[in-house]
Write an enzyme that holds these catalytic residues in place. Structure first.
Site, PDB file in Angstrom:
ATOM      1  N   GLU A 279       0.872  -1.169   0.000  1.00  0.00           N
ATOM      2  CA  GLU A 279       0.000   0.000   0.000  1.00  0.00           C
ATOM      3  C   GLU A 279       0.918   1.231   0.000  1.00  0.00           C
ATOM      4  O   GLU A 279       1.819   1.328   0.838  1.00  0.00           O
ATOM      5  CB  GLU A 279      -0.876   0.002   1.258  1.00  0.00           C
ATOM      6  CG  GLU A 279      -1.858   1.141   1.206  1.00  0.00           C
ATOM      7  CD  GLU A 279      -2.777   1.223   2.417  1.00  0.00           C
ATOM      8  OE1 GLU A 279      -2.734   0.341   3.283  1.00  0.00           O
ATOM      9  OE2 GLU A 279      -3.531   2.204   2.471  1.00  0.00           O
TER      10      GLU A 279
ATOM     11  N   ARG B 181       4.962 -12.950   9.727  1.00  0.00           N
ATOM     12  CA  ARG B 181       5.590 -11.635   9.512  1.00  0.00           C
ATOM     13  C   ARG B 181       6.993 -11.636  10.076  1.00  0.00           C
ATOM     14  O   ARG B 181       7.274 -12.353  11.042  1.00  0.00           O
ATOM     15  CB  ARG B 181       4.838 -10.578  10.332  1.00  0.00           C
ATOM     16  CG  ARG B 181       3.634 -10.024   9.742  1.00  0.00           C
ATOM     17  CD  ARG B 181       3.054  -9.009  10.712  1.00  0.00           C
ATOM     18  NE  ARG B 181       3.419  -7.657  10.329  1.00  0.00           N
ATOM     19  CZ  ARG B 181       2.816  -7.009   9.335  1.00  0.00           C
ATOM     20  NH1 ARG B 181       1.851  -7.566   8.650  1.00  0.00           N
ATOM     21  NH2 ARG B 181       3.177  -5.785   9.035  1.00  0.00           N
TER      22      ARG B 181
ATOM     23  N   LYS C 244       4.110   0.542   9.396  1.00  0.00           N
ATOM     24  CA  LYS C 244       4.263   1.845   8.746  1.00  0.00           C
ATOM     25  C   LYS C 244       3.655   2.953   9.588  1.00  0.00           C
ATOM     26  O   LYS C 244       4.153   4.062   9.607  1.00  0.00           O
ATOM     27  CB  LYS C 244       3.627   1.807   7.352  1.00  0.00           C
ATOM     28  CG  LYS C 244       4.547   1.219   6.325  1.00  0.00           C
ATOM     29  CD  LYS C 244       3.907   1.188   4.972  1.00  0.00           C
ATOM     30  CE  LYS C 244       2.936   0.048   4.861  1.00  0.00           C
ATOM     31  NZ  LYS C 244       2.332  -0.084   3.543  1.00  0.00           N
TER      32      LYS C 244
END
Ligand code: ATP
Ligand code: MG
Length: 557
Positions: free
Chosen positions: A35, A261, A271
């Site tokens: 994104e 992850r 982020k």
């Protein structure tokens, strides 16, 4: 297609091998779907190495697809930074860059298909009501009163949503699945919401945007992705992924697989949190050398191959874990130990005068740029009677384990001669200002290191004062004081306020025009590179990439 052998296999590669042996696919297609709402970090590097790495090893393709369904925090600025980081890591995407927004028309048509099938409805509950009605894991949810609208009514209202007749938050499109499902994601998930916000690609064409879950599976299918790889938090969402694709008329069926992850000690890798560090100015920017971003690591002096090696060593599993910072550091050390030229720098300088050499004395000393790689050639370093040494390399009083210069004792100057210290001068505060020494002239004339007396005495590095250039050194420490700041509610409280230490010293003249980000090993000090943000022609600033493993082992000639 042939089964591929890879240095480090993993469960996903095994699934692909099996799919290929069963003839399920001719071509393997993966995608990396960031994104564009921040810079990429080391966790993304894991996803990049996995997706692009698989495409490379299986002769397949990997799409770069910007998952741009929420324009509010997204921008072309982040898009450019992401493209740059992927290329720098050594990967390239298949054909053109893709955007989820390329498919907004098609996705909209699929939403209409679901409405027509009675599988989606326009809901007018408030966001809070939707949340309350959803229930919790052990308590079923409650149907929305708007769930029973007719197909015609839903088509009209969805059209009104698209035309901007509703205010933001006043209506949304939801899938009609099961409000008592054991999986919360299946309790009538939202498919579309209203946002009056200009989109960086589609400008003002839309005021409704599809949710990630709705857009992602459709984009995967449209692009012919075979293996859609994501992190474990999307495990439950796989049901929705499959539900959507089975209920719309789309022929291709990608499969989603989840892996854990990457979490890295002393770092945050979300982020949202990284952007807080930037906005609140705890760091200089997204590329601050202490940031675990790709651009931060690049500015710090990390190489793409060290990051790729790190991702290989971390592996791909379903196990949640916190990776040691040592693993990352050992990857860059292994790389730089092999590939970085050597040079000398004194970070904490103190003056040393050799009394039995004239002040006009100058000698060219040939130094190897690498102890074992002769292809890296040699360079000339000037020696003279006034040199800088490091303050930590001198002591007035002897100590059993101290192998450097002690008052009245000898030490070898690296690649030069043996010196003996005679006396020191001090300032009013009692600090040493200069060390006076005598040089063993035999050792100076006979610069063949193996022949002269070195046994039992230490070796220190030095720089001729006349032939030195001033430099600033930035030494970095962990950005956080605790191993796992990610799970802290107030992670900003755990910031290490001593994560940057600045030193003023000297480097040898050969580094005058050192290109930025080219790594060097400063003998006995660590690996460094020029920081391009702070350096200019008049002022050199070096980042310490990583310290040496062990000063003494690196000291041996
Ligand atoms: P963040 O929490 O940092 O915002 P994200 O998952 O929202 O992360 P995206 O831009 O959506 O960030 O991520 C793009 C891809 O990278 C996704 O497939 C995601 O699963 C993967 N990814 C993100 N963070 C990690 C991580 N720490 N380890 C491995 N893969 C990751
Ligand atoms: Mg995301």
């Amino acid at each position: 297609m042939k089964k591929q052998k890879h240095k480090y296999t993993n469960f996903i590669r095994q699934i692909i091998d099996k799919d290929l042996s069963l003839g399920k696919y001719d071509n393997i297609c993966t995608r990396f779907p960031p994104e564009p709402n921040g810079y990429l970090h080391i966790g993304h590097a894991k996803a990049i190495c996995l997706n692009f790495g698989i495409a490379k090893d299986y002769n397949g393709t990997c799409n770069l697809r910007f998952d741009d369904t929420n324009p509010v925090n997204e921008s072309n600025y982040f898009i450019e930074s992401i493209k740059k980081d992927i290329l720098w890591l050594g990967f390239n995407w298949n054909k053109n860059v893709c955007y989820t927004s390329d498919y907004f028309n098609v996705i909209y048509e699929y939403a209409i298909e679901l409405i027509k099938k009675g599988l989606a409805y326009v809901d007018e509950l408030t966001t809070q009501e939707i949340k309350d009605y959803r229930g919790i894991w052990n308590k079923p949810g409650k149907n929305s009163p708007y769930r029973y609208r007719t197909v015609e009514e839903n088509l009209l209202l969805f059209d009104n949503m698209r035309k901007g007749y509703f205010k933001e938050g006043k209506a949304c499109l939801r899938a009609k699945i099961d409000m008592s499902s054991n999986f919360i994601v299946m309790r009538d998930p939202v498919l579309y919401r209203i946002k009056f916000f200009e989109h960086h690609q589609t400008k003002n064409n839309w005021c409704i945007y599809p949710m990630y879950d709705f857009a992602h599976c459709i984009s995967d299918a449209l692009e012919g992705i075979t293996h859609s790889l994501c992190t474990l938090e999307f495990l439950d969402n796989r049901r929705l992924y499959d539900w959507i694709l089975s209920n719309i008329s789309i022929a291709t069926r990608p499969n989603q697989y989840e892996y854990s992850r990457l979490n890295l000690e002393y770092s945050v890798l979300s982020k949202r949190k990284l952007s807080q560090l930037v906005i609140k100015k705890y760091v200089e920017g997204w590329d601050d050398p202490r940031m675990p971003t790709i651009s931060g690591l690049r500015r710090r002096g990390y190489t793409p191959s060290a990051i790729r090696e790190f991702c290989c060593r971390v592996g791909v599993t379903k196990q949640q874990n916190l990776i040691e910072i040592n693993l990352l550091e050992s990857c860059i050390r292994d790389d730089l130990n092999k590939n970085a030229p050597r040079a000398m720098a004194v970070l904490n300088p103190i003056k040393l005068i050799i009394q039995n050499l004239p002040s006009s004395f100058e000698k060219d000393i040939v130094m190897k740029n690498h102890p074992s790689n002769i292809d890296m050639n040699t360079r000339i370093v000037k020696f003279s009677n006034q040199i800088w040494i490091d303050r930590a390399d001198f002591r007035e009083k002897p100590d059993k384990n101290y192998k450097r210069l002690v008052l009245g004792k000898e030490v070898r100057l690296r690649n030069a001669c043996v010196i003996k210290s005679n006396f020191v001068t001090k300032n009013k505060k009692g600090e040493i200002t200069c060390i006076y020494c005598t040089c063993d002239l035999n050792s100076l004339n006979e610069l063949n290191i193996t022949n002269c007396k070195t046994k039992g005495i230490g070796i220190i590095h030095w720089i001729s004062i006349l032939h030195s250039i001033p430099a600033e050194f930035h030494l970095y420490n962990n950005l956080f004081n605790i191993k796992n700041p990610e799970i802290e509610e107030n992670f900003l409280d755990k910031i290490n306020h001593e994560s940057l230490q600045i030193k003023y010293g000297y480097v040898e003249k050969s580094l005058q025009n050192a290109p930025s980000t080219k790594p060097y090993q400063f003998e006995r000090e660590g690996y460094f590179c020029v920081d391009h943000t702070h350096s200019n022609k008049e002022h050199l600033v070096f980042n310490r990439i990583v310290s040496l493993r062990d000063n003494y082992t690196e000291l041996k000639d």
